[in-house]
Write a protein that holds these residues in place. Structure first.
Motif, PDB file in Angstrom:
ATOM      1  N   LEU A  63       3.140  12.545  12.935  1.00 53.05           N
ATOM      2  CA  LEU A  63       2.034  12.638  11.984  1.00 53.05           C
ATOM      3  C   LEU A  63       1.675  11.228  11.507  1.00 53.05           C
ATOM      4  CD1 LEU A  63       0.114  14.369  10.264  1.00 53.05           C
ATOM      5  CD2 LEU A  63       1.901  14.442   8.504  1.00 53.05           C
ATOM      6  N   SER A  64       0.415  10.829  11.777  1.00 53.10           N
ATOM      7  CA  SER A  64      -0.071   9.500  11.378  1.00 53.10           C
ATOM      8  C   SER A  64      -1.132   9.673  10.293  1.00 53.10           C
ATOM      9  CB  SER A  64      -0.672   8.761  12.578  1.00 53.10           C
ATOM     10  OG  SER A  64       0.292   8.618  13.601  1.00 53.10           O
ATOM     11  N   LEU A  65      -1.018   8.879   9.255  1.00 49.70           N
ATOM     12  CA  LEU A  65      -1.937   8.930   8.117  1.00 49.70           C
ATOM     13  C   LEU A  65      -2.491   7.538   7.852  1.00 49.70           C
ATOM     14  CD1 LEU A  65       0.263  11.053   5.679  1.00 49.70           C
ATOM     15  CD2 LEU A  65      -1.529  11.891   7.192  1.00 49.70           C
ATOM     16  N   MET A  66      -3.762   7.468   7.545  1.00 56.69           N
ATOM     17  CA  MET A  66      -4.382   6.191   7.170  1.00 56.69           C
ATOM     18  C   MET A  66      -5.334   6.448   6.003  1.00 56.69           C
ATOM     19  SD  MET A  66      -6.551   3.374   9.369  1.00 56.69           S
ATOM     20  CE  MET A  66      -7.933   4.457   9.641  1.00 56.69           C
ATOM     21  N   LEU A  67      -5.207   5.656   4.954  1.00 55.58           N
ATOM     22  CA  LEU A  67      -6.038   5.743   3.756  1.00 55.58           C
ATOM     23  C   LEU A  67      -6.870   4.469   3.667  1.00 55.58           C
ATOM     24  CD1 LEU A  67      -6.516   7.675   1.341  1.00 55.58           C
ATOM     25  CD2 LEU A  67      -4.913   6.284   0.044  1.00 55.58           C
ATOM     26  N   ALA A 109      -9.941  -1.980   3.061  1.00 56.02           N
ATOM     27  CA  ALA A 109      -8.507  -2.161   3.290  1.00 56.02           C
ATOM     28  C   ALA A 109      -7.889  -0.833   3.767  1.00 56.02           C
ATOM     29  CB  ALA A 109      -7.824  -2.645   2.020  1.00 56.02           C
ATOM     30  N   ARG A 110      -6.699  -0.936   4.357  1.00 56.20           N
ATOM     31  CA  ARG A 110      -6.051   0.240   4.950  1.00 56.20           C
ATOM     32  C   ARG A 110      -4.618   0.356   4.454  1.00 56.20           C
ATOM     33  NH1 ARG A 110      -8.911  -2.248   9.072  1.00 56.20           N
ATOM     34  NH2 ARG A 110     -10.525  -0.979  10.082  1.00 56.20           N
ATOM     35  N   LEU A 111      -4.205   1.582   4.205  1.00 59.64           N
ATOM     36  CA  LEU A 111      -2.814   1.925   3.907  1.00 59.64           C
ATOM     37  C   LEU A 111      -2.362   2.927   4.966  1.00 59.64           C
ATOM     38  CD1 LEU A 111      -3.215   2.482   0.046  1.00 59.64           C
ATOM     39  CD2 LEU A 111      -2.535   0.379   1.203  1.00 59.64           C
ATOM     40  N   ARG A 112      -1.272   2.621   5.672  1.00 53.37           N
ATOM     41  CA  ARG A 112      -0.876   3.442   6.820  1.00 53.37           C
ATOM     42  C   ARG A 112       0.536   3.978   6.611  1.00 53.37           C
ATOM     43  NH1 ARG A 112      -2.927  -0.514  11.775  1.00 53.37           N
ATOM     44  NH2 ARG A 112      -5.097  -0.658  11.091  1.00 53.37           N
ATOM     45  N   ALA A 113       0.744   5.153   7.174  1.00 55.18           N
ATOM     46  CA  ALA A 113       2.073   5.788   7.152  1.00 55.18           C
ATOM     47  C   ALA A 113       2.224   6.625   8.412  1.00 55.18           C
ATOM     48  CB  ALA A 113       2.251   6.645   5.891  1.00 55.18           C
ATOM     49  N   ARG A 114       3.456   6.648   8.943  1.00 51.75           N
ATOM     50  CA  ARG A 114       3.744   7.418  10.177  1.00 51.75           C
ATOM     51  C   ARG A 114       5.137   8.010  10.043  1.00 51.75           C
ATOM     52  NH1 ARG A 114       2.866   4.494  15.819  1.00 51.75           N
ATOM     53  NH2 ARG A 114       0.726   4.689  15.055  1.00 51.75           N
ATOM     54  N   MET A 115       5.255   9.300  10.383  1.00 54.42           N
ATOM     55  CA  MET A 115       6.548   9.962  10.245  1.00 54.42           C
ATOM     56  C   MET A 115       6.607  11.131  11.219  1.00 54.42           C
ATOM     57  SD  MET A 115       5.917  12.002   6.683  1.00 54.42           S
ATOM     58  CE  MET A 115       4.565  13.150   6.529  1.00 54.42           C
ATOM     59  N   LEU A 148      10.365   7.155   8.249  1.00 50.41           N
ATOM     60  CA  LEU A 148       9.051   6.807   7.703  1.00 50.41           C
ATOM     61  C   LEU A 148       8.761   5.340   7.978  1.00 50.41           C
ATOM     62  CD1 LEU A 148       6.607   7.751   6.013  1.00 50.41           C
ATOM     63  CD2 LEU A 148       7.816   6.967   3.972  1.00 50.41           C
ATOM     64  N   LYS A 149       7.565   5.098   8.464  1.00 51.30           N
ATOM     65  CA  LYS A 149       7.108   3.734   8.699  1.00 51.30           C
ATOM     66  C   LYS A 149       5.784   3.555   7.961  1.00 51.30           C
ATOM     67  CE  LYS A 149       5.991   0.432  12.370  1.00 51.30           C
ATOM     68  NZ  LYS A 149       5.826   0.242  13.825  1.00 51.30           N
ATOM     69  N   VAL A 150       5.715   2.576   7.050  1.00 51.86           N
ATOM     70  CA  VAL A 150       4.521   2.355   6.222  1.00 51.86           C
ATOM     71  C   VAL A 150       4.068   0.918   6.366  1.00 51.86           C
ATOM     72  CG1 VAL A 150       5.135   4.129   4.544  1.00 51.86           C
ATOM     73  CG2 VAL A 150       5.924   1.793   4.191  1.00 51.86           C
ATOM     74  N   SER A 151       2.801   0.704   6.086  1.00 54.22           N
ATOM     75  CA  SER A 151       2.210  -0.639   6.071  1.00 54.22           C
ATOM     76  C   SER A 151       1.039  -0.617   5.096  1.00 54.22           C
ATOM     77  CB  SER A 151       1.715  -1.037   7.464  1.00 54.22           C
ATOM     78  OG  SER A 151       1.050  -2.298   7.403  1.00 54.22           O
ATOM     79  N   PRO A 152       1.058  -1.434   4.058  1.00 50.57           N
ATOM     80  CA  PRO A 152       2.150  -2.316   3.603  1.00 50.57           C
ATOM     81  C   PRO A 152       3.258  -1.532   2.936  1.00 50.57           C
ATOM     82  CG  PRO A 152       0.302  -2.401   2.083  1.00 50.57           C
ATOM     83  CD  PRO A 152      -0.148  -1.533   3.219  1.00 50.57           C
ATOM     84  N   LYS A 153       4.169  -2.248   2.241  1.00 49.65           N
ATOM     85  CA  LYS A 153       5.319  -1.600   1.635  1.00 49.65           C
ATOM     86  C   LYS A 153       4.886  -0.592   0.581  1.00 49.65           C
ATOM     87  CE  LYS A 153       8.547  -5.398   2.415  1.00 49.65           C
ATOM     88  NZ  LYS A 153       9.492  -6.363   1.769  1.00 49.65           N
ATOM     89  N   ARG A 180     -14.642   3.961  -3.090  1.00 47.12           N
ATOM     90  CA  ARG A 180     -14.832   4.948  -2.029  1.00 47.12           C
ATOM     91  C   ARG A 180     -13.539   5.026  -1.228  1.00 47.12           C
ATOM     92  NH1 ARG A 180     -19.885   6.934  -1.475  1.00 47.12           N
ATOM     93  NH2 ARG A 180     -19.141   8.037   0.354  1.00 47.12           N
ATOM     94  N   VAL A 181     -13.077   6.263  -0.999  1.00 48.33           N
ATOM     95  CA  VAL A 181     -11.781   6.510  -0.358  1.00 48.33           C
ATOM     96  C   VAL A 181     -11.999   7.421   0.843  1.00 48.33           C
ATOM     97  CG1 VAL A 181      -9.398   7.202  -0.745  1.00 48.33           C
ATOM     98  CG2 VAL A 181     -10.754   6.381  -2.656  1.00 48.33           C
ATOM     99  N   ARG A 182     -11.238   7.173   1.899  1.00 44.13           N
ATOM    100  CA  ARG A 182     -11.310   7.988   3.117  1.00 44.13           C
ATOM    101  C   ARG A 182      -9.900   8.214   3.643  1.00 44.13           C
ATOM    102  NH1 ARG A 182     -13.942   6.155   8.923  1.00 44.13           N
ATOM    103  NH2 ARG A 182     -13.740   8.165   9.988  1.00 44.13           N
ATOM    104  N   LEU A 183      -9.550   9.454   3.859  1.00 40.16           N
ATOM    105  CA  LEU A 183      -8.229   9.821   4.382  1.00 40.16           C
ATOM    106  C   LEU A 183      -8.386  10.332   5.811  1.00 40.16           C
ATOM    107  CD1 LEU A 183      -5.201  10.279   3.977  1.00 40.16           C
ATOM    108  CD2 LEU A 183      -5.748  12.540   3.051  1.00 40.16           C
TER     109      LEU A 183
END
Length: 631
Positions: free
Chosen positions: A505-509, A566-572, A537-542, A493-496
């Motif tokens: 612009l902030s993104l979290m998956l 779990a979460r995958l994050r990106a900000r730009m 670009l700033k991401v977490s994790p790599k 199951r995935v949520r954006l």
């Protein structure tokens, strides 16, 4: 279920009779009859209008034929089998079953033909009218009730013979005896007397007792004495006199000793000592020497404080547990803890090692093979692997592809397509011999549609299939299926989540695995399609950024079955903002994975047709993601 209901419907007027099974609602039967009547009248009206217009090229009314069948209904569909007798339609209603439709149709046709025999007999000819049917309504009603539940031709003939001359009760109940007479069996009235005699005989013999006379017992004792083996009882006086005479006879000097036939004595010739002092334990223990234990102080270690030699030395530790070989050699399971030194038993000279395969070259026995030029599989290890992987029997596996689309946390659509592959023995090994066997598929409750390659596989019913095909180097797809969306399992199951605040612009998956999967997902790739090429670009994790494709990729080695999402994050930063009235940034996420295991994602399994017989080998199934996206 071959036939659910029977009805008699005249061409003009209301229905005469309706007979249904216990579990089939009469209201549904009336709906099917009404739909049949409306269809018949619609055809008749259309034909009449054509005749008035002068167009008669379409032929007769299709429902005015002597017999046929028609499927009626929209949501609840039924198959109506009809036969026209004079002006009366004899109708049989059954279900539209895709698997057993042939059996249902032919059984329903047979029942309709039996009903035709009943009404023709009741009306004394083929001139069947509603008035004649009303005179024998009760007999027809009871006869149709019996025919609807299944009746043999013998019993039907008996019922028809007694319809006019006898009563209804005799027509219904006497048919059993008539069928038994035709088949050559006895009636119960003739066989009942034998059963009574047998029960009386069993009761008489169970309570009977027998006593033997004394003369018979004495004669039996005399015979029993003669059957006793010789040598078990005491010797008589005559035998005792004959024994010394045999001892005095001259014996053969070369005869075998009698000691051979004697059994071994466990006691070995020991004699019991009658001395009372032998039972005294103090006398028996007087000669034993027992070593005394050292004092407790001797078991303690001594501490040495000399510089360079500090430590505890000496001491004895008593333990009930025995030491092991590894403890004796290595010293308390430590690699460098003392014990025996291997250098005392092995010389200091090193033995040169041959440049081989680490011991596999010792497996060769006999003379050395002739040396040839190196080829693709020239080493012994490669030839061993080639021989190991040679196929001996066909292999089957399932390959499934799942597609899903999420709108934030909601599942918008999902679909799973599976393919059953057959890998035959290569033509070089099989000699172009055809592969032929049967197999069955289990766990098909969620399947929506199945198609098969009819030139290679055929269905035997009840989930059984038969394969016959020529050998091929490549895997052959023989079956394809799709699952119902509501019964399709989701592996992930995935949520954006997207937040556009000012020019940031902030993104979290977020993602979470299905805990009911047969094995955890491994080597999963998450891809985010970015709206612009980011400058910062700033991401977490790599993650890995592909500027040409504007993609951001995360690679996850393994996703545990149970655990928090779990979460995958990106900000730009972006050039436009929502406050300026700019366009909404479109971001799409994709997931890619490919798994192999012993179980398929859908739960479908391939099994041999019969237990204990292995016509093929089931290798690892595989399932992968098709279009697995979220936005």
């Amino acid at each position: 279920m071959s036939c659910l209901a029977l009805s008699l419907q005249p061409t003009n007027g209301s229905d005469i009779l309706l007979q249904t099974r216990e579990w089939f609602p009469p209201a549904r039967a009336l709906v099917a009859l009404s739909a049949f009547r409306q269809t018949r009248l619609a055809f008749a009206t259309g034909k009449h209008q054509m005749a008035e217009d002068g167009d008669t090229s379409l032929g007769d009314d299709p429902l005015a034929a002597s017999s046929g069948q028609l499927i009626v209904g929209v949501e609840s569909r039924y198959r109506v089998v009809y036969r026209l007798v004079n002006s009366i339609y004899v109708l049989g209603i059954t279900t539209v079953d895709q698997d057993n439709s042939v059996n249902n149709v032919f059984e329903c046709i047979s029942i309709v033909n039996q009903v035709v025999s009943v009404i023709v007999t009741a009306c004394r000819g083929v001139d069947v009218t509603p008035e004649k049917l009303s005179r024998k309504y009760a007999e027809i009603y009871m006869a149709l009730d019996i025919v609807l539940r299944g009746v043999s031709n013998i019993r039907l003939a008996a019922m028809l013979a007694s319809m006019h001359g006898d009563s209804i009760a005799k027509m219904v109940h006497s048919a059993f005896d008539t069928e038994n007479k035709v088949r050559g069996a006895d009636s119960w009235s003739n066989v009942e007397i034998h059963s009574t005699e047998q029960e009386a005989g069993v009761e008489a013999f169970s309570g009977a007792s027998f006593e033997l006379p004394p003369e018979t017992l004495e004669a039996g004792d005399e015979v029993a004495v003669t059957l006793v083996p010789i040598g078990q009882g005491p010797l008589s006086e005559q035998d005792q006199q004959q024994k010394p005479e045999e001892d005095q006879m001259e014996k053969d000097p070369f005869a075998a000793s009698d000691a051979i036939n004697k059994p071994e004595e466990l006691a070995g010739g020991f004699k019991k000592d009658k001395d009372p002092s032998a039972t005294d334990l103090t006398v028996a223990l007087a000669g034993l020497e027992v070593t005394t234990l050292p004092p407790p102080a001797a078991t303690e270690s001594t501490h040495i404080g000399v510089e360079g030699f500090e430590g505890d030395y000496g001491g004895i530790e008593f333990s009930n547990e025995g030491s092991t070989i590894s403890e004796d050699f290595e010293g308390m399971n430590q690699a460098w803890g003392g014990g025996l030194d291997a250098s005392e038993f092995v010389g200091t000279k090193k033995v040169p090692k041959s440049q081989g395969l680490g011991g596999l070259e010792l497996l060769q026995t006999g003379s050395d093979p002739p040396k040839t030029a190196p080829t693709g599989a020239g080493t012994p290890l490669e030839s061993l692997l080639v021989q190991k992987t040679e196929m001996k029997s066909p292999e089957m596996y399932i390959s499934e592809q799942i597609n899903a689309e999420f709108w934030e946390s909601l599942l918008a659509r999902v679909g799973l397509i599976g393919t059953v592959y057959l890998r035959t023995v290569p033509p070089k090994s099989s000699g172009d011999k055809e592969t032929e066997f049967s197999f069955k598929i289990e766990g098909t409750s969620g399947i929506k549609r199945v198609i098969m390659q009819s030139s290679r596989v055929s269905s035997l019913g009840n989930g059984m299939f038969h394969v016959r095909t020529a050998p091929s180097e490549e895997p052959i797809p023989i079956l394809k299926y799709s699952l119902l969306p509501r019964l399709t399992p989701l592996p992930l199951r995935v949520r954006l989540i997207k937040r556009h605040s000012g020019t940031l612009l902030s993104l979290m998956l977020q993602y979470a695995s299905n805990p009911d999967l047969p094995a955890p997902l491994t080597d999963v790739t998450f891809i985010l399609k970015l709206p612009v090429d980011p400058t910062l670009l700033k991401v977490s994790p790599k993650a890995i950024l592909n500027r040409s494709e504007k993609e951001l990729k995360w690679h996850i080695d393994e996703i545990p079955l149970k655990g928090s999402p779990a979460r995958l994050r990106a900000r730009m930063p972006v050039d436009s903002s929502e406050e300026d009235g700019g366009k909404e940034m479109e971001v799409v996420g994709y997931v890619k994975f490919s798994i192999q295991g012993t179980k398929s994602l859908s739960g479908i399994s391939l099994l041999p047709a019969s237990e204990g017989k292995t016509d093929f080998y089931g290798v690892k199934h595989r399932y992968e993601s098709g279009v697995y996206m979220c936005n």
